[in-house]
Design an enzyme around this catalytic site. Structure first.
Site, mmCIF file in Angstrom:
data_model
loop_
_atom_site.group_PDB
_atom_site.id
_atom_site.type_symbol
_atom_site.label_atom_id
_atom_site.label_comp_id
_atom_site.label_asym_id
_atom_site.label_seq_id
_atom_site.Cartn_x
_atom_site.Cartn_y
_atom_site.Cartn_z
ATOM 1 C CB ALA A 158 -0.932 -0.005 1.203
ATOM 2 C CE1 TYR A 159 4.976 5.607 3.273
ATOM 3 C CE2 TYR A 159 6.773 4.595 2.045
ATOM 4 C CZ TYR A 159 6.260 5.656 2.778
ATOM 5 O OH TYR A 159 7.046 6.753 3.013
#
Length: 294
Positions: free
Chosen positions: A152-153
């Site tokens: 996600a990051y």
């Protein structure tokens, strides 16, 4: 630094309660800018504002909330004057395998890091056009090369890089400059907490020596403040990261080779645990976004 071009200018910094945002606020305050500090943690923001050697005001706001951002922007204009610099720094992270990640937490990272940056730009763009100002998007080393266990990051930071480049092309003719910051591993509570998870630590430790170094937050903040003064289109911390741009296509095979060797050893036949939202900032975001959820 009374001769800084930032003296007496209003600057907005999101994610300012701690870590890189707080360190950058201090560097900008030393340059005698007026500061609007935005973030979830009202008490921490108030304490920082009171400690800075210049005029600074705290605004407790969620960068994904367009209405709250719009209200804060109106207050900032009335109390500090039109912002001529905006730093989109707010960000959260969680680690762990994508397959077992919590979908809501995964989506929240994208919302804060990518959508929140876009909402910040949308809210303050009229001010930047009026002042021929500068928008600095804090991206990451993760924008240049994805890291396992941080899907996600990495996706969000690749997204903010693309967003900033698009915005840069759209507003240049209006006198607005847009920059992208690419900090490497920085000594914040988010990174320190990630290091307590064996898989996260080992994957970083198996990077080439220059790429695995963790840099003091004050060093990174000083470089970003100088980039704001110079309205740079890109700033890399450390500077050698610029060289990665020329070899970005080679990074995925390199990362794949490391992960194929290391992940089987690290999981030892058992699923690797997720980290949850990392650091005090991540927990503050969860508390604000999910009230009553322990």
């Amino acid at each position: 630094m009374t001769d800084s071009p930032l003296k007496d200018r209003t600057i907005v910094v999101t994610g300012a309660a701690r870590g890189l945002g707080a360190a950058l606020a201090l560097e900008l305050a030393r340059r005698r800018a007026r500061l609007a500090l935005l973030g979830h943690e009202g008490a921490e923001l108030e304490a920082l504002a009171a400690a800075l050697p210049t005029t600074a005001l705290a605004f407790e706001v969620d960068v994904t909330d367009h209405t709250a951002l719009t209200d804060a922007a109106g207050e900032i204009r009335g109390l500090l004057g039109r912002p001529s610099v905006v730093v989109a720094n707010a960000g959260i992270a969680l680690g762990g395998p994508f397959a077992t990640s919590d979908p809501d937490s995964w989506r929240r990272v994208i919302d804060v890091n990518l959508t929140g940056s876009a909402q910040t730009a949308r809210t303050f763009l009229p001010d930047l056009v009026a002042t021929a100002g500068y928008f600095l998007q804090v991206a990451s080393l993760a924008s240049l090369g994805a890291t396992p266990m941080m899907s996600a990051y990495c996706a969000s930071k690749a997204g903010v890089e693309a967003f900033a480049h698009t915005l840069q092309a759209e507003v240049a003719h209006q006198g607005v400059a847009v920059g992208v910051a690419y900090p490497s591993w920085t000594d914040t509570d988010m990174i320190r907490e990630a290091e307590r998870f064996t898989a996260m630590h080992e994957l970083r430790a198996h990077m080439p020596p220059p790429a695995r170094t963790v840099y003091p937050v004050a060093t990174v903040a000083a470089r970003l403040a100088r980039a704001v003064e110079c309205r740079r289109t890109a700033v890399y911390v450390p500077a050698w990261l610029r060289c990665i741009q020329a070899v970005r296509a080679a990074l995925p095979p390199f990362v794949l080779r490391i992960s194929r060797h290391e992940l089987p050893r690290l999981d030892a036949g058992h699923p690797l645990p997720g980290t949850g939202r990392l650091g005090a900032g991540g927990r503050a975001d969860r508390a604000a976004a999910e009230p009553g959820d322990d």
